[in-house]
Design a protein around this motif. Structure first.
Motif: not given
Length: 503
Positions: A24-30, A145-150, A159-161
């Motif tokens: 039942d885990w909910s991912n947080p909002t970055p 997880g997948r890199f979009l850019d550096s 999207k996580l910065k």
């Protein structure tokens, strides 16, 4: 790629899952940019995330499967749970040698052995749980997880910065090309701990650490085990004398070793069959289960490493001595990038990453002194150089050996077949490497590792009082051996003259 599945779905595995991948885990909002984003929640990822958060960094941790990685779920923890039960079974079997009379037949409830393992694994799992890491102030995300850019990672659309990132996705079991293997179902370390019934006849391919630990344990628990190894003997990377001691113990436990194996083939003809040639003899054995205990592959898929300039090959992600990948913003730690695929190595690599990634440190992984242990009975532990490595590097050494057959505690325990071997730089007491084969070798090796790490010579160990009787006294005696080499004929003659003069 198939993710780890927890079987059977009993209360213990449900408790484990509730900790390491809550349904039942909910991912947080970055919110805002992270100082560090870690992909992979095995040992390296957990240590990196917790350490960075503890220093005040804003951290995100991504896991697509089970937190705790191989170690908790399908590696160190469950294997040692099974090994501990197997050792008890072996102790009971040989109890008569100690004057303790037991029935000729001792029943082993394999289902209860595995249930105990699952119970203890679940008990340990809160240390690696999503809730614990959230409480440490870390944003925990489940997903790919997948890199979009550096500076950006995507987790299933979120999207996580980041300023810095760590790849800690580990490695997985990967079977080598074996004729007929694809015609049968087989076990790996990721599935063997889901067994609830003991295989009557078990084939194991690969006599490395996993293969030897499981071969001996299943034999002690009652399986007829056929262990196939392409090289001679077992544990081909270990000290040959030490490996021979363990091999003899495994054979006594009932393991049928088929080393120097050639023309190995798996057949599905009226059940699973294992055919192989060993030392000129042909074997054709019907087996109830097959464990493939050789072959590992790095988890580099679906990360878009090519898109962010992170180089990798079949061995894993390429890093420099500072754990930095070919992209200066991205680091890596653990099995994904290390030839030393041990939990404790992943731990200390992650500590290097924290310093270098967040504080521009220059810590080097090559400076680590890494011990390891194979948990057979007896255990083999090693640290530093082997003799053949010293010879290859042109390093002259002196070798000191203390056999446990001359150590009182080992004699009294009935564990006197092993030894402690230490290599020093020739003419000095500087320790360059050591191998221990003993019932508690994994614990004993730490004394030598400490000495090597902090530059304490073998003579310092010899001058340290050890309680009597202990197996570790074998290490102290090596210090005495070294000290006796200092008593040259010339020095002895001076002593004789002095003592004669002062009589």
């Amino acid at each position: 790629m198939t993710l780890v599945q927890l079987q059977p779905k009993d209360e213990h595995n449900q408790a484990l899952e509730a900790n390491v991948h809550p349904p039942d885990w909910s991912n947080p909002t970055p919110s805002g940019r992270y100082n560090l984003v870690v992909i992979g929640a095995g040992t390296a990822g957990l240590v990196a995330a917790a350490g960075a958060a503890g220093l005040g960094a804003k951290v995100a941790l991504i896991e697509r499967s089970l937190m705790g990685g191989d170690c908790l779920n399908v590696g160190c923890v469950p294997s040692k749970g099974v090994i501990s039960a197997a050792r008890v079974a072996a102790t009971v079997k040989y109890a008569n040698e100690f004057g303790v009379e037991v029935p000729d037949r001792v029943d082993i409830n394999f289902a209860e052995v595995m249930k105990r393992m699952r119970k203890l694994r679940a008990r340990i799992s809160p240390n690696d749980s999503a809730t614990r890491f959230r409480d440490l102030g870390i944003d925990v995300f489940f997903g790919q997880g997948r890199f979009l850019d550096s500076s950006t990672i995507d987790v299933d659309g979120t999207k996580l910065k980041f300023k810095r990132a760590v790849i800690a996705t580990g490695a997985r079991a990967s079977a080598p090309p074996i004729a007929g293997l694809d015609s049968v179902e087989y076990l790996t370390n990721e599935s063997v701990f889901s067994l609830t019934e003991l295989p009557r006849r078990l084939g194991i391919i690969g006599a490395g650490p996993i293969g030897c630990e499981m071969a001996q344990s299943f034999a002690q628990l009652g399986s007829e085990v056929f262990l196939v190894e392409s090289e001679h003997g077992i544990l081909p990377r270990e000290d040959r004398q030490a490996a021979e001691v363990v091999k003899n113990a495994m054979v006594r436990n009932g393991v049928k070793l088929l080393c120097c194996g050639r023309n190995l083939e798996i057949k599905n003809e009226g059940g699973r069959r294992l055919t192989v040639e060993s030392h000129g003899q042909s074997y054709d054995e019907q087996i109830d289960a097959l464990l493939v205990a050789v072959g590992r592959a790095p988890n580099v898929e679906n990360l878009n490493l090519e898109g962010v300039g992170v180089e990798f090959d079949k061995k894993g992600v390429k890093v420099n001595d500072h754990m930095q990948t070919t992209n200066p913003h991205i680091f890596a730690a653990g099995d994904i990038c290390s030839p030393y695929q041990f939990t404790h190595t992943a731990d200390f690599m992650a500590r290097i990453v924290i310093q270098n990634a967040l504080f521009k440190g220059r810590k080097k992984s090559s400076a680590l002194t890494i011990p390891w242990c194979t948990y057979t009975s007896p255990e083999i532990a090693h640290v530093g150089l082997y003799e053949h490595q010293a010879e290859k590097q042109g390093i002259a050494i002196d070798t000191f050996v203390q056999h446990l057959s001359d150590v009182d505690r080992a004699i009294l325990e009935g564990d006197d077949e092993g030894f402690v071997k230490v290599h020093t730089q020739k003419g000095t007491d500087k320790i360059l490497g050591a191998t221990i084969v003993a019932s508690n070798a994994g614990d004993m090796i730490s004394e030598i590792t400490l000495a090597m790490t902090h530059g304490l010579g073998l003579s310092k160990i010899g001058s340290t009082i050890h309680p009597y009787p202990t197996q570790a006294e074998a290490i102290r005696r090596l210090g005495d051996q070294y000290s006796r080499t200092r008593l040259t004929p010339f020095v002895k003659s001076l002593f004789n003259k002095w003592l004669a003069w002062t009589r």
